[in-house]
Design a protein around this motif. Structure first.
Motif, PDB file in Angstrom:
ATOM      1  N   ALA A   1      15.495  13.603 -42.959  1.00  0.00           N
ATOM      2  CA  ALA A   1      16.673  14.640 -42.380  1.00  0.00           C
ATOM      3  C   ALA A   1      16.228  14.661 -40.944  1.00  0.00           C
ATOM      4  CB  ALA A   1      16.193  15.882 -43.323  1.00  0.00           C
ATOM      5  N   LEU A   2      15.195  14.726 -40.395  1.00  0.00           N
ATOM      6  CA  LEU A   2      14.796  14.531 -38.965  1.00  0.00           C
ATOM      7  C   LEU A   2      15.626  13.482 -38.339  1.00  0.00           C
ATOM      8  CD1 LEU A   2      11.280  15.931 -38.564  1.00  0.00           C
ATOM      9  CD2 LEU A   2      13.195  17.448 -38.443  1.00  0.00           C
TER      10      LEU A   2
ATOM     11  N   ALA B   1      12.069  17.429 -33.685  1.00  0.00           N
ATOM     12  CA  ALA B   1      10.924  16.846 -34.485  1.00  0.00           C
ATOM     13  C   ALA B   1       9.557  17.464 -33.960  1.00  0.00           C
ATOM     14  CB  ALA B   1      11.208  15.116 -34.460  1.00  0.00           C
ATOM     15  N   GLU B   2       9.522  17.471 -32.501  1.00  0.00           N
ATOM     16  CA  GLU B   2       8.126  17.791 -32.196  1.00  0.00           C
ATOM     17  C   GLU B   2       7.942  19.268 -32.281  1.00  0.00           C
ATOM     18  OE1 GLU B   2       6.096  18.072 -27.949  1.00  0.00           O
ATOM     19  OE2 GLU B   2       7.736  16.832 -27.978  1.00  0.00           O
TER      20      GLU B   2
ATOM     21  N   LEU C   1      10.562   9.225 -33.038  1.00  0.00           N
ATOM     22  CA  LEU C   1      10.582  10.601 -33.967  1.00  0.00           C
ATOM     23  C   LEU C   1       8.709  10.752 -34.351  1.00  0.00           C
ATOM     24  CD1 LEU C   1      13.642  11.055 -36.079  1.00  0.00           C
ATOM     25  CD2 LEU C   1      13.240  11.854 -33.754  1.00  0.00           C
ATOM     26  N   THR C   2       8.349   9.488 -34.615  1.00  0.00           N
ATOM     27  CA  THR C   2       6.853   9.523 -34.823  1.00  0.00           C
ATOM     28  C   THR C   2       6.199   9.928 -33.673  1.00  0.00           C
ATOM     29  OG1 THR C   2       7.270   7.603 -36.453  1.00  0.00           O
ATOM     30  CG2 THR C   2       4.943   7.892 -35.410  1.00  0.00           C
ATOM     31  N   ALA C   3       6.493   9.392 -32.505  1.00  0.00           N
ATOM     32  CA  ALA C   3       5.674   9.842 -31.348  1.00  0.00           C
ATOM     33  C   ALA C   3       5.878  11.323 -31.022  1.00  0.00           C
ATOM     34  CB  ALA C   3       6.197   9.200 -30.240  1.00  0.00           C
ATOM     35  N   ALA C   4       7.006  11.790 -31.232  1.00  0.00           N
ATOM     36  CA  ALA C   4       7.345  13.166 -31.111  1.00  0.00           C
ATOM     37  C   ALA C   4       6.526  14.245 -31.999  1.00  0.00           C
ATOM     38  CB  ALA C   4       8.840  13.333 -31.243  1.00  0.00           C
TER      39      ALA C   4
ATOM     40  N   GLY D   1       3.638  16.886 -31.320  1.00  0.00           N
ATOM     41  CA  GLY D   1       3.707  18.341 -31.806  1.00  0.00           C
ATOM     42  C   GLY D   1       2.664  18.869 -32.609  1.00  0.00           C
ATOM     43  N   TYR D   2       1.869  17.773 -33.437  1.00  0.00           N
ATOM     44  CA  TYR D   2       0.879  18.102 -34.435  1.00  0.00           C
ATOM     45  C   TYR D   2      -0.453  18.110 -33.302  1.00  0.00           C
ATOM     46  CZ  TYR D   2       3.245  16.830 -38.856  1.00  0.00           C
ATOM     47  OH  TYR D   2       4.093  16.782 -39.921  1.00  0.00           O
TER      48      TYR D   2
END
Length: 591
Positions: free
Chosen positions: A163-164, A173-174, A223-226, A230-231
């Motif tokens: 979805a993201l 996403a972040e 989006l993985t990097a974002a 964020g995490y």
């Protein structure tokens, strides 16, 4: 046989007395030379020296304990549970930690391992387990969001990776990951087994699918990097968690499930570098704390037939090709994919030889621990190799703030989990993920809110949730509706002003296709919605198709807003959809 096996009892009293002060001194010294605002790829020299001193002060048993991440049975630290007696020889979760002194534990919310009830309960469990551990634990869970979510409401819910991917917003996403991290940390969880960095290049993939951001390596990498950013946020921050990119070297091109078998990915190294590597490369550039292995074989990388978890050539792609020196954790060692070729005693030793650091969920923890101890004492593994992994694990714990204050404030957790501003952000982010694939009949958006909507098809809870939002009637028919259910749905459609049909794996379920075709024949306006994999939209001649990629309440609320015109669909397909009516990557209507 190993002497004084770790599973056989508590550590000697003198070791226990020394270890906690040693942790405190090492952490204080290391903290003095580390700036929380800096995100170094490796520990600073002075910091590494202090953490190395900590490792040297640990016994072999204590060091080997740090390598393991175990499941537990029960929802409170002092809950006597027969599962713990059966699996660990002691009754309570706290006693499991006290006996084995693992480096971490993992929480689940299912019939096998039920650790989750409320945020306050989770925080209390976390604190109790930390008090039982001589070195602060890494407490983990799989809060990917979407179809893999261990902690439900009142924790803020998001719709999941694909979805993201449809939303195409790295900022969103972040933001989603930052909210999730803050809430997890408030409950005492310090490591999230997310994001899923697999590139879903095989539409028939039975285990990844919407857990992936996209079939496009570049979008998945962005989006993985974002989400890693964020995490993880800033080092030593108390509101972040260690992220875990999975499943290396890439589980996106499998057509079988490694929970039940050993899948094969037939890529060359060049193909892997082009398709599967980019998200992991991006995660490493973003400072990822840990990477999880996949129980898959890649015969063109390692012709031995070993799963990647136990394959040095496969993990050398990570350590040498991508230059990663952080923590590597296995996927669950209880999965069939890693247990095809070797015994449960051999698997942990082989994983360490291949380059793994953390060993997740061995079937028999005592057997696994004693196997590693025996391998060191017998010369199959060196203690220096063990030290290398322990140092990586402690470095992760230190840089993520796990060592400097592992306890959480139980009285503040309810206000920190699911506050109004987080829920509003989740709704806004989810609104941008719904994809309008087809609107040939011009049904959408509805000109007025329906007064007699029928919501039918897949998902008992999902149909009822959407019907509740639309103010309509739910008639769930399951994944394989019977002829009687189809007939009932057709009859109910006669009294409806609009019919919404939810599908999930429709391409593999002819009965779902029959349901949809039968409802189209009524002449009523029919809105078909793929609530998980978007590949459903290529099947049947339905003139109106939407895709949500997720069937949680937050996605159903966003879907309702798109149907009624309160929100505009802006999502774009993050995968190419093959089939009788194919759709290209990036397709999506707007109004």
């Amino acid at each position: 046989m190993p002497n004084a096996p770790l599973g056989g009892g508590k550590f000697p009293r003198g070791e226990a007395a020394v270890l906690r002060p040693l942790v405190a001194v090492a952490v204080a010294a290391a903290s003095a030379v580390t700036s929380p605002a800096v995100a170094p790829a490796h520990a600073a020299p002075d910091q590494a020296q202090h953490l190395t001193a900590l490792v040297r002060g640990m016994s072999l048993e204590q060091k080997v304990g740090q390598l393991f991440v175990t499941y537990l049975h029960g929802q409170s630290p002092d809950e006597a549970h027969p599962g713990n007696v059966r699996d660990f020889g002691v009754a309570t979760p706290a006693e499991v930690v006290a006996k084995f002194q693992p480096g971490g534990v993992v929480y689940f919310n299912n019939s096998s391992y039920d650790n989750v009830d409320t945020p306050r309960q989770i925080a209390t469990l976390s604190n109790g387990l930390q008090r039982a551990s001589r070195v602060p634990l890494a407490i983990a869970t799989d809060q990917e969001m979407g179809i893999v979510t261990r902690i439900g409401a009142p924790a803020t819910q998001f719709p999941g990776n694909m979805a993201l991917g449809a939303g195409r917003s790295a900022a969103n996403a972040e933001h989603a990951a930052r909210i999730t991290a803050r809430e997890l940390r408030a409950m005492g969880i310090t490591q999230n087994f997310a994001p899923d960095a697999d590139v879903n290049s095989n539409p028939a993939n039975p285990v990844i699918g919407v857990r992936s951001y996209s079939s496009d390596p570049a979008l998945a990498a962005e989006l993985t990097a974002a989400q890693v950013r964020g995490y993880q946020g800033r080092y030593l921050a108390k509101h972040t968690v260690s992220a875990t990119a999975k499943h290396f070297p890439g589980h996106g091109d499998t057509d079988t499930d490694s929970h039940s078998t050993l899948p094969t990915v037939d890529r060359t190294e060049a193909e892997w570098s082009e398709v599967d590597a980019p998200p992991f490369r991006a995660a490493i550039a973003a400072g990822i704390d840990s990477v999880m292995t996949a129980h898959i074989t890649m015969p063109k990388i390692d012709p031995s037939g070993e799963p990647a978890t136990l394959s040095k050539p496969s993990l050398d792609l990570l350590r040498e090709n991508l230059g990663y020196d952080g923590v590597v954790i296995t996927d669950s060692l209880a999965m069939a994919g890693v247990r095809q070729l070797h015994s449960d005693a051999e698997i942990p030793v082989l994983a360490l030889k291949a380059g793994v650091d953390q060993l997740l969920m061995p079937v028999d923890l005592e057997l696994a621990v004693n196997s590693v101890l025996a391998a060191v004492r017998g010369g199959e593994l060196t203690e220096r190799r063990i030290d290398q992994s322990v140092l990586r694990i402690l470095r992760m714990k230190f840089l993520r703030g796990m060592l400097t204050g592992p306890l959480v404030d139980v009285d503040k957790v309810d206000s920190a989990v699911g506050p109004a501003e987080h829920l509003a952000a989740a709704a806004e982010i989810t609104d941008r993920t719904v994809t309008a694939v087809r609107n040939d009949a011009g049904v959408l958006p509805l000109r007025a809110k329906p007064t007699a909507a029928l919501v039918t098809g897949w998902g008992e809870t999902t149909t009822r949730t959407l019907a509740g939002v639309l103010g309509g009637t739910a008639l769930p028919t399951g994944s394989a509706p019977t002829q009687a259910q189809i007939t009932a749905a057709v009859q109910a459609a006669g009294n409806a002003d609009v019919v919404v049909v939810l599908t999930n794996a429709l391409s593999r379920q002819p009965a779902q296709q029959t349901l949809l075709t039968s409802l189209l024949a009524t002449g009523k306006p029919v809105i078909a919605v793929a609530v998980q994999n978007p590949y459903d939209v290529a099947h049947t001649a339905a003139p109106t198709w939407l895709a949500t990629y997720s069937y949680g309440a937050v996605s159903m609320a966003a879907l309702a807003r798109v149907i009624t015109g309160e929100a505009s669909p802006v999502g774009k397909l993050p995968v190419e959809v093959p089939g009788p009516t194919p759709y290209p990557f990036g397709h999506g209507l707007e109004w």
